[in-house]
Design a protein around this motif. Structure first.
Motif, mmCIF file in Angstrom:
data_model
loop_
_atom_site.group_PDB
_atom_site.id
_atom_site.type_symbol
_atom_site.label_atom_id
_atom_site.label_comp_id
_atom_site.label_asym_id
_atom_site.label_seq_id
_atom_site.Cartn_x
_atom_site.Cartn_y
_atom_site.Cartn_z
ATOM 1 N N ASN A 18 0.863 -1.175 0.000
ATOM 2 C CA ASN A 18 0.000 0.000 0.000
ATOM 3 C C ASN A 18 0.903 1.229 0.000
ATOM 4 N N VAL A 19 0.418 2.311 -0.617
ATOM 5 C CA VAL A 19 1.268 3.482 -0.860
ATOM 6 C C VAL A 19 0.617 4.742 -0.286
ATOM 7 N N PHE A 20 1.435 5.519 0.416
ATOM 8 C CA PHE A 20 1.057 6.850 0.876
ATOM 9 C C PHE A 20 1.770 7.876 0.000
ATOM 10 N N ALA A 21 1.052 8.905 -0.453
ATOM 11 C CA ALA A 21 1.656 10.005 -1.210
ATOM 12 C C ALA A 21 2.260 10.980 -0.206
ATOM 13 N N SER A 22 3.528 11.343 -0.425
ATOM 14 C CA SER A 22 4.266 12.146 0.539
ATOM 15 C C SER A 22 5.249 13.047 -0.204
ATOM 16 N N GLY A 23 6.273 13.495 0.489
ATOM 17 C CA GLY A 23 7.352 14.243 -0.129
ATOM 18 C C GLY A 23 7.352 15.725 0.192
ATOM 19 N N ASP A 24 8.379 16.401 -0.302
ATOM 20 C CA ASP A 24 8.511 17.837 -0.062
ATOM 21 C C ASP A 24 7.370 18.620 -0.702
ATOM 22 N N GLY A 25 6.872 18.151 -1.838
ATOM 23 C CA GLY A 25 5.729 18.814 -2.466
ATOM 24 C C GLY A 25 4.494 18.759 -1.587
ATOM 25 N N PHE A 26 4.310 17.655 -0.873
ATOM 26 C CA PHE A 26 3.203 17.515 0.086
ATOM 27 C C PHE A 26 3.327 18.562 1.190
ATOM 28 N N VAL A 27 4.523 18.687 1.736
ATOM 29 C CA VAL A 27 4.768 19.667 2.797
ATOM 30 C C VAL A 27 4.541 21.078 2.269
ATOM 31 N N ASN A 28 5.001 21.357 1.051
ATOM 32 C CA ASN A 28 4.803 22.687 0.463
ATOM 33 C C ASN A 28 3.327 22.995 0.270
ATOM 34 N N LEU A 29 2.540 21.999 -0.153
ATOM 35 C CA LEU A 29 1.107 22.203 -0.335
ATOM 36 C C LEU A 29 0.429 22.469 1.009
ATOM 37 N N CYS A 30 0.798 21.720 2.043
ATOM 38 C CA CYS A 30 0.246 21.957 3.383
ATOM 39 C C CYS A 30 0.611 23.355 3.879
ATOM 40 N N ALA A 31 1.852 23.757 3.681
ATOM 41 C CA ALA A 31 2.291 25.085 4.104
ATOM 42 C C ALA A 31 1.539 26.165 3.353
ATOM 43 N N TRP A 32 1.307 25.964 2.055
ATOM 44 C CA TRP A 32 0.539 26.927 1.267
ATOM 45 C C TRP A 32 -0.877 27.063 1.854
ATOM 46 N N GLY A 33 -1.504 25.936 2.180
ATOM 47 C CA GLY A 33 -2.848 25.969 2.748
ATOM 48 C C GLY A 33 -2.903 26.706 4.072
ATOM 49 N N ARG A 34 -1.935 26.458 4.950
ATOM 50 C CA ARG A 34 -1.933 27.134 6.256
ATOM 51 C C ARG A 34 -1.695 28.638 6.090
ATOM 52 N N SER A 35 -0.874 29.022 5.100
ATOM 53 C CA SER A 35 -0.599 30.445 4.880
ATOM 54 C C SER A 35 -1.760 31.178 4.219
ATOM 55 N N ASN A 36 -2.418 30.523 3.279
ATOM 56 C CA ASN A 36 -3.453 31.181 2.485
ATOM 57 C C ASN A 36 -4.872 30.931 2.974
ATOM 58 N N TRP A 37 -5.069 29.830 3.716
ATOM 59 C CA TRP A 37 -6.391 29.492 4.245
ATOM 60 C C TRP A 37 -6.264 29.259 5.752
ATOM 61 N N PRO A 38 -5.904 30.263 6.531
ATOM 62 C CA PRO A 38 -5.687 30.022 7.975
ATOM 63 C C PRO A 38 -6.955 29.551 8.673
#
Length: 190
Positions: free
Chosen positions: A169-189
């Motif tokens: 089974n596979v989980f999608a991860s990586g630096d792009g995942f972290v960047n997307l989460c950071a974008w969401g927290r910054s733009n959609w607090p």
């Protein structure tokens, strides 16, 4: 997971998604009406499992009152450590009306993918249809800080030399995942 978002409908402006935290047999364990519709979605729907991510903005920011996960990049130093947990709604558990929780599984094979993606493969976390998008998480700071490192994405057949294979089974991860989460927290607090 990005493959769960109705991207064509999002682009056309004719969609809706409802989020019910702690969903159990039709309603939230937090009480009747504790839910929110999704106002915006951002992510990827590429078919590549390593960057199959999406973040959703809620009309009612439930994280303010209920809390939310933090997020981390995955380190290969964590391979084979039985510290990971997952929760989701697989169809084979009461028709996806009750959550299924697993803890203590390992990531045995992280593989890089395009666009900052990483596939975290596990052979001992039992996932099924309905688990998609569920978090792969562990606890930091003496068990007080849950952090996501990826989301359930797919299953993959791993061939082993010379004539065998196994299904991971596979989980999608990586630096792009972290960047997307950071974008969401910054733009959609929250």
């Amino acid at each position: 997971a990005g493959h769960m978002v109705p991207w064509k409908s999002v682009a056309a402006g004719s969609w809706w998604m409802r989020f019910v935290p702690a969903y159990f047999n039709g309603s939230s364990l937090h009480g009747v009406g504790v839910e929110s519709y999704v106002s915006d979605a951002r992510g990827y729907n590429t078919g590549d499992t390593g960057y199959d991510w999406a973040i959703l903005r809620l009309y009612e920011p439930l994280g303010k009152s209920l809390g939310y996960f933090g997020y981390n990049s995955y380190s290969d130093d964590w391979n084979d450590n039985p510290v990971w947990s997952n929760i989701g709604y697989p169809g084979d558990i009461d028709n996806a009306e009750e959550p299924a929780f697993q803890k203590g599984f390992t990531i045995n094979d992280p593989d890089g993918d395009d666009n900052g993606g990483k596939k975290l493969e596990t052979e001992n976390c039992d996932l099924n249809h309905g688990n998609s998008g569920g978090p792969c998480f562990a606890w930091w700071n003496n068990g007080t800080d849950p952090r996501i490192v990826g989301v359930v994405s797919a299953q993959e057949t791993e061939y082993k030399f010379p004539f065998s294979s196994r299904n991971d089974n596979v989980f999608a991860s990586g630096d792009g995942f972290v960047n997307l989460c950071a974008w969401g927290r910054s733009n959609w607090p929250a």
